[in-house]
Design a protein around this motif. Structure first.
Motif, short mmCIF file in Angstrom:
data_model
loop_
_atom_site.label_atom_id
_atom_site.label_comp_id
_atom_site.label_asym_id
_atom_site.label_seq_id
_atom_site.Cartn_x
_atom_site.Cartn_y
_atom_site.Cartn_z
N MET A 140 -9.91 7.91 -6.77
CA MET A 140 -9.42 9.15 -6.19
C MET A 140 -8.04 9.49 -6.77
O MET A 140 -7.34 8.65 -7.31
N ALA A 141 -7.64 10.73 -6.57
CA ALA A 141 -6.36 11.15 -7.13
C ALA A 141 -5.22 10.35 -6.54
O ALA A 141 -4.27 9.99 -7.22
N SER A 142 -5.28 10.07 -5.22
CA SER A 142 -4.20 9.31 -4.60
C SER A 142 -4.18 7.88 -5.12
O SER A 142 -3.12 7.29 -5.31
N TYR A 143 -5.35 7.34 -5.36
CA TYR A 143 -5.49 5.97 -5.85
C TYR A 143 -4.89 5.82 -7.24
O TYR A 143 -4.42 4.76 -7.63
N GLN A 144 -4.86 6.90 -8.00
CA GLN A 144 -4.44 6.83 -9.38
C GLN A 144 -2.93 6.89 -9.55
O GLN A 144 -2.43 6.72 -10.65
N ALA A 145 -2.19 7.16 -8.49
CA ALA A 145 -0.78 7.46 -8.65
C ALA A 145 0.14 6.35 -8.20
O ALA A 145 1.33 6.56 -8.04
N MET A 146 -0.37 5.14 -7.95
CA MET A 146 0.43 4.08 -7.36
C MET A 146 0.78 3.00 -8.36
O MET A 146 -0.05 2.53 -9.10
N MET A 147 2.02 2.56 -8.36
CA MET A 147 2.43 1.38 -9.10
C MET A 147 3.70 0.87 -8.48
O MET A 147 3.68 0.23 -7.43
N GLY A 148 4.86 1.09 -9.12
CA GLY A 148 6.15 0.74 -8.52
C GLY A 148 6.29 -0.75 -8.29
O GLY A 148 6.03 -1.56 -9.18
N ASN A 149 6.73 -1.14 -7.08
CA ASN A 149 7.04 -2.54 -6.79
C ASN A 149 5.85 -3.34 -6.28
O ASN A 149 6.01 -4.44 -5.79
N LEU A 150 4.66 -2.82 -6.37
CA LEU A 150 3.49 -3.56 -5.93
C LEU A 150 3.24 -4.75 -6.86
O LEU A 150 3.32 -4.63 -8.08
N THR A 151 2.91 -5.89 -6.27
CA THR A 151 2.63 -7.09 -7.05
C THR A 151 1.22 -7.01 -7.64
O THR A 151 0.42 -6.14 -7.28
N ALA A 152 0.93 -7.96 -8.54
CA ALA A 152 -0.40 -8.01 -9.14
C ALA A 152 -1.46 -8.24 -8.07
O ALA A 152 -2.56 -7.67 -8.13
N GLU A 153 -1.15 -9.07 -7.06
CA GLU A 153 -2.09 -9.31 -5.98
C GLU A 153 -2.30 -8.07 -5.14
O GLU A 153 -3.43 -7.76 -4.73
N ASP A 154 -1.22 -7.31 -4.89
CA ASP A 154 -1.34 -6.06 -4.15
C ASP A 154 -2.27 -5.09 -4.87
O ASP A 154 -3.13 -4.45 -4.26
N ARG A 155 -2.07 -5.00 -6.18
CA ARG A 155 -2.90 -4.09 -6.95
C ARG A 155 -4.36 -4.54 -6.98
O ARG A 155 -5.27 -3.70 -6.98
N ARG A 156 -4.56 -5.84 -7.02
CA ARG A 156 -5.93 -6.35 -7.00
C ARG A 156 -6.61 -5.98 -5.68
O ARG A 156 -7.78 -5.57 -5.66
N ILE A 157 -5.88 -6.11 -4.59
CA ILE A 157 -6.43 -5.76 -3.28
C ILE A 157 -6.76 -4.27 -3.21
O ILE A 157 -7.83 -3.87 -2.74
N LEU A 158 -5.84 -3.44 -3.70
CA LEU A 158 -6.08 -2.00 -3.67
C LEU A 158 -7.24 -1.61 -4.57
O LEU A 158 -8.02 -0.71 -4.24
N THR A 159 -7.35 -2.28 -5.72
CA THR A 159 -8.47 -2.00 -6.62
C THR A 159 -9.79 -2.34 -5.95
O THR A 159 -10.76 -1.57 -6.01
N SER A 160 -9.85 -3.51 -5.30
CA SER A 160 -11.08 -3.92 -4.61
C SER A 160 -11.40 -2.98 -3.46
O SER A 160 -12.56 -2.63 -3.22
N LEU A 161 -10.36 -2.57 -2.72
CA LEU A 161 -10.55 -1.64 -1.60
C LEU A 161 -11.10 -0.32 -2.11
O LEU A 161 -12.04 0.24 -1.51
N ASN A 162 -10.52 0.19 -3.18
CA ASN A 162 -11.00 1.45 -3.75
C ASN A 162 -12.44 1.33 -4.21
O ASN A 162 -13.26 2.22 -3.95
N THR A 163 -12.77 0.24 -4.87
CA THR A 163 -14.14 0.06 -5.36
C THR A 163 -15.13 -0.01 -4.21
O THR A 163 -16.20 0.62 -4.24
N GLY A 164 -14.78 -0.78 -3.16
CA GLY A 164 -15.69 -0.91 -2.02
C GLY A 164 -15.88 0.39 -1.27
O GLY A 164 -17.01 0.81 -0.97
N ALA A 165 -14.76 1.07 -0.96
CA ALA A 165 -14.85 2.32 -0.21
C ALA A 165 -15.52 3.41 -1.03
O ALA A 165 -16.34 4.19 -0.50
N SER A 166 -15.20 3.49 -2.32
CA SER A 166 -15.84 4.49 -3.18
C SER A 166 -17.33 4.23 -3.32
O SER A 166 -18.12 5.17 -3.44
#
Length: 321
Positions: free
Chosen positions: A1-27
């Motif tokens: 999603m557009a909102s999903y594509q705009a995040m980075m900043g201070n998120l750790t690699a584990e945070d990004r992995r969680i968000l990636t998995s969440l996006n994949t599952g929900a999508s």
């Protein structure tokens, strides 16, 4: 999603992995839900009416938005660009199709016009043309040189000007659609309330019964604007926070942002697609199955829609043709 594509900043690699998995599952859930509605329209001839055709294009947009959101991969430039451009285009198209449904309901019920089918070419020009324009405008502002630096996120903005363009090309039409849908459904509900009160005053049992039936159908139509609000409220807050404090990301807010936005297709498929017409059509097909097969299926109550329920939009359109 557009909102999903705009995040980075201070998120750790584990945070990004969680968000990636969440996006994949929900999508994936949204992809399944919207694909089901698309298949229902293609396979069940009873549903090929103008009212459900708009729902079909809404589900088709949700299906493609969810699909491209899943396949994005920054390690492969082409797929990353495909995710960025395509999710933006089809997400915008999705909530624009909801405005055509609201417009059709208002024009049919409130203004008593029977020409909505004649407006279909204008609907396509409006939805696909606006989506294309918003996508092209946003692509001009993106810094593609930084696309490989953001881990799991595609098509990131790298400056305040680009973020402003993102607001203009995505969140402005989004909240415009929310406001339009809210006002439209409010006017329809108010008109039906007035009709019900007039029926009571005139002691017109038939009119009163019709008004009550319409109001029953409107019970869920009135909540449709809340789907967009629920799907994108956290994303909007997250974008505003990111604009004010670009170097600081709130993980829990990002989780709500990604999860709710990715579920938009599922919410739309349930609210717009799984109405009594769809359930009735499926029920009728199941009745044609051999008894040896039906005994393994869950028991289904006789569809009340065959006798009592009113699909407000489709009935109003057919009555006036």
């Amino acid at each position: 999603m557009a909102s999903y594509q705009a995040m980075m900043g201070n998120l750790t690699a584990e945070d990004r992995r969680i968000l990636t998995s969440l996006n994949t599952g929900a999508s994936s859930l949204s992809l399944l839900g919207s694909s089901f509605i698309v298949l229902c329209y293609l396979l069940l001839k009873d549903l090929r009416k103008f009212s459900f055709k708009l729902v079909f294009f809404l589900a088709l947009s949700d299906m493609l938005c969810s699909f491209f959101s899943i396949i994005g991969d920054p390690s492969k430039g082409f797929f990353c660009y495909a995710q960025g451009y395509s999710t933006h285009f089809f997400c915008v198209a999705s909530f624009l199709w909801t405005t055509t449904i609201a417009f059709t309901l208002h024009r049919t019920v409130v203004r008593h016009k029977a020409d909505v089918e004649d407006l279909e070419p204008m609907f396509h020009l409006y939805v696909w043309g606006t989506s294309l324009l918003m996508t092209v405008m946003r692509s001009i502002s993106n810094d593609h040189e930084h696309i490989a630096r953001v881990g799991a996120w595609c098509w990131t903005e790298s400056g305040r000007a680009a973020k402003v363009v993102h607001f203009v090309t995505f969140y402005a039409p989004l909240w415009g659609a929310i406001i339009f849908n809210g006002i439209t459904y409010f006017q329809v509900i108010r008109m039906l309330n007035n009709a019900a009160r007039m029926a009571v005053g005139m002691a017109d049992r038939a009119v009163h019964t019709n008004a009550r039936t319409d109001m029953k159908a409107l019970n869920r139509w009135g909540y449709y604007p809340l789907i967009l609000i629920g799907s994108w409220a956290f994303g909007t807050i997250n974008r505003i926070h990111d604009f004010i404090e670009p170097g600081h990301k709130i993980f829990w807010l990002s989780v709500l942002d990604v999860g709710m936005a990715a579920l938009m297709g599922l919410f739309n498929s349930i609210a717009y697609g799984l109405n009594s017409s769809v359930r009735r059509a499926i029920h009728e097909r199941l009745d044609l199955l051999p008894e040896s097969v039906k005994r393994w299926l869950p028991k289904m109550a006789k569809s009340r829609g065959q006798q009592e329920e009113s699909e407000l939009l489709s009935l109003k359109i057919q009555d006036q043709q």
